[in-house]
Design an enzyme around this catalytic site. Structure first.
Site, short mmCIF file in Angstrom:
data_model
loop_
_atom_site.label_atom_id
_atom_site.label_comp_id
_atom_site.label_asym_id
_atom_site.label_seq_id
_atom_site.Cartn_x
_atom_site.Cartn_y
_atom_site.Cartn_z
N ILE A 57 -8.28 -9.23 -8.64
CA ILE A 57 -8.39 -10.66 -8.92
C ILE A 57 -9.45 -11.32 -8.04
O ILE A 57 -9.86 -12.46 -8.28
CB ILE A 57 -7.02 -11.37 -8.72
CG1 ILE A 57 -6.97 -12.68 -9.53
CG2 ILE A 57 -6.73 -11.61 -7.26
CD1 ILE A 57 -6.93 -12.50 -11.01
N SER A 58 -9.92 -10.60 -7.05
CA SER A 58 -10.89 -11.11 -6.08
C SER A 58 -12.31 -11.04 -6.63
O SER A 58 -12.85 -9.96 -6.84
CB SER A 58 -10.80 -10.31 -4.78
OG SER A 58 -11.96 -10.46 -3.99
N SER A 59 -12.93 -12.18 -6.84
CA SER A 59 -14.31 -12.21 -7.32
C SER A 59 -15.28 -11.53 -6.35
O SER A 59 -16.17 -10.79 -6.78
CB SER A 59 -14.74 -13.65 -7.59
OG SER A 59 -14.04 -14.17 -8.70
#
Length: 264
Positions: A57-59
């Site tokens: 979920i971490s860009s």
């Protein structure tokens, strides 16, 4: 940087082995690609690449993955379950004292901060410098965009989107702040296909990861920023490895959409 707490989600979120040979492959890594071969430390089934601590979920994590795929550097993916608080364990804090992702461990060399990692991977392992040219002026322009992403664009997008990961609605002032930075980005793309050069650079890959976090809840229409929308669509077509990198992101964001849609 991107960090998730157990009950709520909060944003922020070498010189080791010399590269002796790079060989061309036609399919590996989805770019007609580049494969590392270390004569001093050959890869085996139990040593698949640089240790990469991340969450899908971490860009910022996805930015590193895009760069690694682009230059053909294998990453040994090590999921850090942020919802379970694995980023705050003693074991992980020895790797990253801030308790954030992403982090790489390349032999005896440890590095955090996604944009620093991206630059390191290119400087250390890329066979050519098109992603991050050595020309001082070209590199300075890329750095300018990376700093804009790190200090203005990504924080605005993050601050608007992250509360929704825990089921809250986006605050109106956060939405306006994000739109302001997207407006700046829109102007930067005026009459241009890419941010700096006539091809993809680190600036494009880092900013693409930030902007596509807007897709997390299907509640932000990027089409009002026509230059950005066209640029995103173009890169998704052009980067043949994009879907492979983002597959786990697609699964992760689906898991968060239901509580966000039911939030108050």
């Amino acid at each position: 940087m991107f960090e998730l707490c157990r009950h709520s989600i909060e944003a922020h979120l070498a010189m080791s082995r010399p590269v002796d040979i790079y060989r061309q492959t036609s399919q590996k890594h989805g770019i007609g690609g580049l494969t590392h071969v270390y004569s001093s430390s050959p890869k085996t089934a139990t040593d698949p690449g640089i240790a990469f601590y991340y969450h899908p979920i971490s860009s910022p994590s996805r930015a590193v993955q895009l760069v690694a795929k682009h230059i053909g550097v294998p990453l040994d993916l090590k999921l850090v379950d942020l919802l379970k608080g694995e980023h705050k364990t003693d074991e992980y804090l020895k790797i990253n004292r801030l308790g954030q992702v992403p982090t790489i461990v390349d032999g005896a060399f440890t590095l955090s901060e996604s944009r620093a990692i991206c630059a390191y991977l290119v400087n250390r392992y890329a066979v050519e410098d098109s992603l991050y040219p050595k020309d001082p002026r070209q590199r300075a322009k890329i750095d300018m965009m990376l700093y804009f992403d790190a200090t203005s664009l990504w924080p605005a997008i993050r601050d608007m989107q992250v509360p929704q990961l825990s089921g809250k609605r986006a605050e109106a002032e956060k939405v306006e702040a994000a739109k302001k930075q997207l407006g700046n980005l829109e102007q930067m793309l005026s009459n241009k296909k890419y941010f700096v050069s006539d091809h993809v650079t680190l600036a494009d890959l880092s900013i693409l990861s930030s902007v596509t976090f807007l897709e997390a809840f299907n509640n932000f229409n990027i089409d009002e920023f026509s230059n950005i929308a066209a640029w995103v669509a173009q890169l998704k077509r052009e980067l043949t490895y994009y879907d492979a990198v983002n597959d786990s992101y697609e699964k992760a964001k689906e898991a968060f959409r239901q509580p966000a849609q039911n939030g108050n």
